[in-house]
Design a protein around this motif. Structure first.
Motif, PDB file in Angstrom:
ATOM      1  N   VAL A 539       0.843  -1.200   0.000  1.00 57.77           N
ATOM      2  CA  VAL A 539       0.000   0.000   0.000  1.00 57.77           C
ATOM      3  C   VAL A 539       0.878   1.249   0.000  1.00 57.77           C
ATOM      4  O   VAL A 539       0.563   2.242  -0.653  1.00 57.77           O
ATOM      5  CB  VAL A 539      -0.949  -0.014   1.216  1.00 57.77           C
ATOM      6  CG1 VAL A 539      -1.635   1.338   1.387  1.00 57.77           C
ATOM      7  CG2 VAL A 539      -1.989  -1.116   1.065  1.00 57.77           C
ATOM      8  N   GLY A 540       1.992   1.184   0.726  1.00 55.91           N
ATOM      9  CA  GLY A 540       2.910   2.320   0.728  1.00 55.91           C
ATOM     10  C   GLY A 540       3.424   2.644  -0.655  1.00 55.91           C
ATOM     11  O   GLY A 540       3.532   3.822  -1.038  1.00 55.91           O
ATOM     12  N   ASP A 541       3.761   1.578  -1.427  1.00 53.97           N
ATOM     13  CA  ASP A 541       4.214   1.802  -2.798  1.00 53.97           C
ATOM     14  C   ASP A 541       3.111   2.454  -3.642  1.00 53.97           C
ATOM     15  O   ASP A 541       3.375   3.353  -4.443  1.00 53.97           O
ATOM     16  CB  ASP A 541       4.631   0.478  -3.438  1.00 53.97           C
ATOM     17  CG  ASP A 541       5.859  -0.123  -2.762  1.00 53.97           C
ATOM     18  OD1 ASP A 541       6.669   0.659  -2.214  1.00 53.97           O
ATOM     19  OD2 ASP A 541       5.993  -1.363  -2.786  1.00 53.97           O
ATOM     20  N   LEU A 542       1.872   1.982  -3.477  1.00 56.80           N
ATOM     21  CA  LEU A 542       0.755   2.533  -4.243  1.00 56.80           C
ATOM     22  C   LEU A 542       0.494   3.989  -3.877  1.00 56.80           C
ATOM     23  O   LEU A 542       0.131   4.805  -4.730  1.00 56.80           O
ATOM     24  CB  LEU A 542      -0.501   1.688  -4.005  1.00 56.80           C
ATOM     25  CG  LEU A 542      -0.450   0.256  -4.552  1.00 56.80           C
ATOM     26  CD1 LEU A 542      -1.661  -0.543  -4.084  1.00 56.80           C
ATOM     27  CD2 LEU A 542      -0.398   0.273  -6.087  1.00 56.80           C
ATOM     28  N   LEU A 543       0.693   4.316  -2.596  1.00 55.16           N
ATOM     29  CA  LEU A 543       0.528   5.705  -2.164  1.00 55.16           C
ATOM     30  C   LEU A 543       1.568   6.604  -2.829  1.00 55.16           C
ATOM     31  O   LEU A 543       1.259   7.700  -3.324  1.00 55.16           O
ATOM     32  CB  LEU A 543       0.636   5.807  -0.642  1.00 55.16           C
ATOM     33  CG  LEU A 543      -0.520   5.222   0.174  1.00 55.16           C
ATOM     34  CD1 LEU A 543      -0.153   5.167   1.659  1.00 55.16           C
ATOM     35  CD2 LEU A 543      -1.779   6.069  -0.011  1.00 55.16           C
ATOM     36  N   ARG A 544       2.799   6.142  -2.840  1.00 54.92           N
ATOM     37  CA  ARG A 544       3.859   6.945  -3.450  1.00 54.92           C
ATOM     38  C   ARG A 544       3.672   7.088  -4.951  1.00 54.92           C
ATOM     39  O   ARG A 544       4.038   8.109  -5.539  1.00 54.92           O
ATOM     40  CB  ARG A 544       5.224   6.319  -3.139  1.00 54.92           C
ATOM     41  CG  ARG A 544       5.664   6.509  -1.693  1.00 54.92           C
ATOM     42  CD  ARG A 544       7.091   6.033  -1.486  1.00 54.92           C
ATOM     43  NE  ARG A 544       7.206   4.581  -1.578  1.00 54.92           N
ATOM     44  CZ  ARG A 544       7.030   3.750  -0.558  1.00 54.92           C
ATOM     45  NH1 ARG A 544       6.729   4.244   0.643  1.00 54.92           N
ATOM     46  NH2 ARG A 544       7.163   2.452  -0.711  1.00 54.92           N
ATOM     47  N   ALA A 545       3.074   6.067  -5.581  1.00 58.59           N
ATOM     48  CA  ALA A 545       2.856   6.120  -7.029  1.00 58.59           C
ATOM     49  C   ALA A 545       1.612   6.915  -7.397  1.00 58.59           C
ATOM     50  O   ALA A 545       1.353   7.142  -8.589  1.00 58.59           O
ATOM     51  CB  ALA A 545       2.742   4.698  -7.586  1.00 58.59           C
ATOM     52  N   GLY A 546       0.799   7.329  -6.413  1.00 60.35           N
ATOM     53  CA  GLY A 546      -0.413   8.092  -6.691  1.00 60.35           C
ATOM     54  C   GLY A 546      -1.580   7.246  -7.129  1.00 60.35           C
ATOM     55  O   GLY A 546      -2.588   7.774  -7.612  1.00 60.35           O
ATOM     56  N   ALA A 547      -1.471   5.922  -6.958  1.00 56.38           N
ATOM     57  CA  ALA A 547      -2.570   5.042  -7.349  1.00 56.38           C
ATOM     58  C   ALA A 547      -3.719   5.100  -6.347  1.00 56.38           C
ATOM     59  O   ALA A 547      -4.848   4.719  -6.678  1.00 56.38           O
ATOM     60  CB  ALA A 547      -2.078   3.606  -7.487  1.00 56.38           C
ATOM     61  N   LEU A 548      -3.437   5.534  -5.152  1.00 56.49           N
ATOM     62  CA  LEU A 548      -4.488   5.691  -4.152  1.00 56.49           C
ATOM     63  C   LEU A 548      -4.044   6.726  -3.125  1.00 56.49           C
ATOM     64  O   LEU A 548      -2.873   7.087  -3.047  1.00 56.49           O
ATOM     65  CB  LEU A 548      -4.844   4.362  -3.476  1.00 56.49           C
ATOM     66  CG  LEU A 548      -3.761   3.530  -2.779  1.00 56.49           C
ATOM     67  CD1 LEU A 548      -3.467   4.059  -1.377  1.00 56.49           C
ATOM     68  CD2 LEU A 548      -4.219   2.085  -2.670  1.00 56.49           C
ATOM     69  N   THR A 549      -5.027   7.208  -2.344  1.00 55.63           N
ATOM     70  CA  THR A 549      -4.760   8.117  -1.224  1.00 55.63           C
ATOM     71  C   THR A 549      -5.332   7.496   0.033  1.00 55.63           C
ATOM     72  O   THR A 549      -6.288   6.707  -0.027  1.00 55.63           O
ATOM     73  CB  THR A 549      -5.388   9.500  -1.454  1.00 55.63           C
ATOM     74  OG1 THR A 549      -6.811   9.348  -1.642  1.00 55.63           O
ATOM     75  CG2 THR A 549      -4.780  10.194  -2.661  1.00 55.63           C
ATOM     76  N   MET A 550      -4.750   7.834   1.171  1.00 50.04           N
ATOM     77  CA  MET A 550      -5.189   7.242   2.431  1.00 50.04           C
ATOM     78  C   MET A 550      -5.479   8.339   3.452  1.00 50.04           C
ATOM     79  O   MET A 550      -4.736   9.311   3.575  1.00 50.04           O
ATOM     80  CB  MET A 550      -4.119   6.295   2.993  1.00 50.04           C
ATOM     81  CG  MET A 550      -4.555   5.592   4.274  1.00 50.04           C
ATOM     82  SD  MET A 550      -3.394   4.303   4.812  1.00 50.04           S
ATOM     83  CE  MET A 550      -1.999   5.315   5.339  1.00 50.04           C
ATOM     84  N   ARG A 551      -6.583   8.179   4.188  1.00 50.40           N
ATOM     85  CA  ARG A 551      -6.942   9.094   5.268  1.00 50.40           C
ATOM     86  C   ARG A 551      -7.208   8.279   6.527  1.00 50.40           C
ATOM     87  O   ARG A 551      -7.929   7.269   6.481  1.00 50.40           O
ATOM     88  CB  ARG A 551      -8.188   9.910   4.909  1.00 50.40           C
ATOM     89  CG  ARG A 551      -8.002  10.818   3.695  1.00 50.40           C
ATOM     90  CD  ARG A 551      -9.316  11.505   3.337  1.00 50.40           C
ATOM     91  NE  ARG A 551     -10.328  10.542   2.931  1.00 50.40           N
ATOM     92  CZ  ARG A 551     -11.632  10.676   3.191  1.00 50.40           C
ATOM     93  NH1 ARG A 551     -12.066  11.715   3.883  1.00 50.40           N
ATOM     94  NH2 ARG A 551     -12.487   9.764   2.765  1.00 50.40           N
ATOM     95  N   ALA A 552      -6.641   8.703   7.627  1.00 51.92           N
ATOM     96  CA  ALA A 552      -6.829   7.999   8.897  1.00 51.92           C
ATOM     97  C   ALA A 552      -8.105   8.472   9.575  1.00 51.92           C
ATOM     98  O   ALA A 552      -8.446   9.664   9.540  1.00 51.92           O
ATOM     99  CB  ALA A 552      -5.634   8.240   9.820  1.00 51.92           C
TER     100      ALA A 552
END
Length: 734
Positions: A539-552
């Protein structure tokens, strides 16, 4: 020229849809198709807000603003007044103006109406006076009562947490129970009192029950509806609500709204088509400490008193003459209201109170309960199903009390105990959200009324049915004096069969769903070999690639979360505790507060197709939120995918794998936290992701159906076990 709108008033997409008389999807289409559509002035990307003045101007230019939305255009301006009381006072002022006009009097300035026609004195600001004028003008075209009821309904929906309202079907049932339980003829009800009237729902039910029968009253006087409430705003709204309800569009004569006995509204309304007439006297005041109606002796008392009110006046009222059956303990305010209601009954009168179930069994109140039984004042206790009234999670009770016509006692008669608590809505599949339960009011009415008629025909001690029993007083005067109906009404096969049939029907539906899903999922032949070139990405890789965003997720501020009855646009709050308890949100927030919190960055609110991930090992899970919006509490996260790169069902399915949680846990124990960024996802092309996503979606549906089938199956086992243990085996079963 239409009246001007305060430029600071804003509206949501849902409110624009109501104003224009269309669905929300149509408004979304207008935004996409018309570059001239007003730009948002606030809110968030998922819940934008627009200036009402700009929206009205655009709708008018497009020819989309008609009379359908007239009242809807008015409400945002009332809501923009600010706090609950300011809004309520303005609505009450508009109602007072309308009541005077309906009664045939000159309107007069708004402030004068408020001072003379309501149970408080206030002055309106210039903006409020203008708004009242607009509301009155609108009501002249669309009906006074209809306009006022619309504004009152929106006000109640907005402040549903602070204001408890007796649902109309329950109010009607309480009025009918009072009529069936009292001595004398139905037409001789002259005075009805509600000592905690709120916005007047029970008094309106009384008007519907008895107003058409006052011609039979021996005194020939109109029906008197008396109310009081500690909240001046609610008392004022109740007054004008009942006043407006007394007017008919075809009325030939009408009385006046005046300041009788202070500044209390009054109405003598006559409608020749239905022969109704009543007077209204609603006052603001603390009923227990300083009763505004101290000398009243009513034929009927209907009351839904405040619950668990510890500061009710225990010290200063210790020697009050109303405590005929003993000083109510500090922790038993409901018994103070019960004795107050009895003290205001005329001989032969009846009181019906809505009380929490603990009043029937708490040890602190047993001496007073025993006194009520010995005197014969307590005639019936009815257990209602959960969801009948706020608080909706509790099975409330109706207490029916009657003052003997001769003024003495009626000791020795039995007490009717009715158990209707098991009446439940049809089981339903899918995700359950916070809000009110659906009550089968027709069934509840039939069951309660048929049982109450036992009192009317003579209190046959020992009379029992599947749902009620007339229990001798002597049998109730034990050490506990427990009046809970379920303890005295034995469960019968007839009463259990209705619930069992509903459960069997739902269970059969679930079996069909599971059979279809089983046929699909069992066809999946899982390969034992990993396809060549298939790897994983975190998921960290996907976040860095802009494939997804995460909100806590974030915990709302203290006092912000509501429970129980929720309006249609409430946003449920999901916490880690809710996930552990089965996944049903236990609290909610008003849509406006959820939107404001999201804008300020203090709340995390999901949108459709976002993936929710639980970051605690003991409750780990991941799913696509198909019921958005949802407010997420701490230890939950929302992942929003780029749909050109990721399929949300595929992502959720990969993330929720138990092996994935073990690999991403901070340490190997049930208290482990999950590092969401370390969770792994298969690296697949988008088309292949969608194939996997469809399989994951069906697997999720299978899981939900299986969980519900397990729950209903357990209920069926328990219900059948109870029935068989009671000896109800049918002779023709083998």
């Amino acid at each position: 020229m239409p009246p001007s709108v305060d430029p600071s008033v804003s509206v949501t997409l849902a409110e624009i849809a109501r104003i224009a008389g269309v669905g929300r999807a149509a408004v979304s289409n207008w935004r996409r198709r018309h570059d001239s559509f007003p730009a948002p002035v606030g809110g968030t990307d998922t819940s934008p807000q627009f200036a009402l003045s700009q929206v009205e101007e655009w709708l008018r230019r497009q020819g989309k603003l008609d009379e359908v939305g007239s009242r809807e255009r008015l409400w945002p301006e009332f809501e923009a007044l600010g706090d609950r009381d300011t809004m309520g006072r303005a609505i009450a002022a508009a109602g007072a103006r309308l009541a005077r006009e309906e009664a045939g009097h000159a309107a007069g300035p708004p402030d004068t109406d408020v001072a003379e026609g309501l149970p408080y004195d206030t002055r309106l600001s210039e903006a409020q006076r203008s708004l009242v004028e607009r509301a009155v003008g609108l009501a002249r075209k669309h009906g006074a009562r209809e306009t006022f009821d619309f504004l009152l309904g929106r006000w109640l929906d907005t402040h549903v947490r602070q204001i408890g309202v007796t649902p109309r079907p329950l109010a009607a049932l309480m009025a009918e129970v009072a009529e069936l339980s009292r001595d004398g003829e139905a037409g001789d009800v002259g005075t009805v009192l509600d000592p905690a009237c709120g916005t007047g729902g029970l008094l309106l039910a009384a008007a519907r029950q008895w107003a058409g029968k006052v011609d039979a009253h021996p005194s020939g006087v109109p029906l008197k509806l008396l109310g009081q409430d500690v909240d001046p705003t609610q008392a004022a709204l109740a007054a004008v609500r009942i006043l407006l309800a007394g007017h008919s569009p075809k009325s030939e004569t009408a009385g006046e709204v005046d300041a009788r006995t202070g500044n209390t509204p009054r109405l003598d309304g006559h409608s020749p088509g239905r022969e109704t007439a009543w007077e209204v006297d609603v006052r603001a005041g603390n009923t227990l400490r300083a009763d505004p109606h101290p000398d009243v002796r009513a034929d009927v008392v209907l009351c839904n008193p405040p619950f668990n009110e510890r500061d009710w006046g225990y010290e200063e009222l210790a020697t009050d003459a109303r405590w005929t059956y003993g000083l109510p303990p500090r922790t038993e305010p409901e018994l103070a209201w019960t004795q107050h209601a009895l003290s205001r009954l005329a001989p032969g009168g009846t009181a019906v109170l809505l009380l929490p179930p603990g009043v029937a069994s708490r040890r602190a109140g047993r001496r007073i309960r025993a006194g009520l039984l010995r005197s014969g004042m307590l005639r019936a206790v009815v257990a209602l199903p959960p969801g009948s009234a706020p608080p909706h999670s509790v099975a409330l009770h109706l207490w029916v009390l009657r003052a003997p016509a001769g003024g003495g006692t009626d000791a020795g008669a039995g007490v009717l105990l009715v158990d209707a608590a098991e009446i439940q809505p049809e089981p339903s599949g899918g995700t359950q959200r916070a809000g009110r339960a659906a009550i089968d009011w027709s069934l509840l009415h039939r069951r309660v009324v048929s049982a109450i008629q036992v009192i009317q025909v003579g209190d046959e001690v020992g009379n029992r049915s599947a749902h009620h029993a007339v229990v001798p007083v002597i049998d109730l005067l034990d050490e506990e004096v427990d009046l809970t109906p379920a303890r005295h009404v034995p469960k019968r096969a007839a009463s259990a069969n209705l619930g069992l049939r509903r459960s069997w029907n739902r269970f059969g539906t679930l079996l069909h769903e599971l059979r279809d899903l089983t046929a699909t999922l069992s066809a999946l032949e899982l390969s034992g070999d990993e396809p060549a070139g298939q790897g994983t990405v975190t998921v960290g890789d996907l976040l860095r690639a802009g494939a997804l965003t995460m909100r806590a997720g974030q915990q709302p501020a203290d006092g912000a979360v509501r429970t129980g009855d929720a309006p249609d646009d409430a946003v449920p709050l999901l916490t880690i505790t809710d996930v552990l308890a089965g996944g049903r949100p236990s609290g909610w927030l008003p849509a406006s507060e959820a939107s404001a919190g999201e804008t300020a960055g203090t709340l995390t609110v999901t949108v459709p197709e976002e993936v929710v991930v639980v970051g605690a090992y003991r409750a780990f899970g991941a799913w696509v939120d198909t019921d958005a919006p949802t407010v997420l509490g701490s230890q939950l996260s929302a992942l929003r995918v780029d749909p050109t790169l990721l399929d949300p069902w595929f992502l959720a399915g990969c993330l929720r794998a138990p092996a994935n949680a073990r690999q991403a846990g901070t340490h190997a124990s049930t208290s482990s936290r999950i590092d969401v960024r370390r969770l792994q996802v298969l690296r697949l092309p988008l088309e292949e992701q969608r194939r996997y996503g469809e399989a994951f979606r069906r697997l999720t549906a299978f899981e939900r159906s299986l969980r519900e089938a397990r729950t209903i199956g357990g209920e069926l086992v328990d219900g059948l076990t109870d029935g068989l243990a009671a000896g109800t085996m049918p002779r023709d079963w083998s």
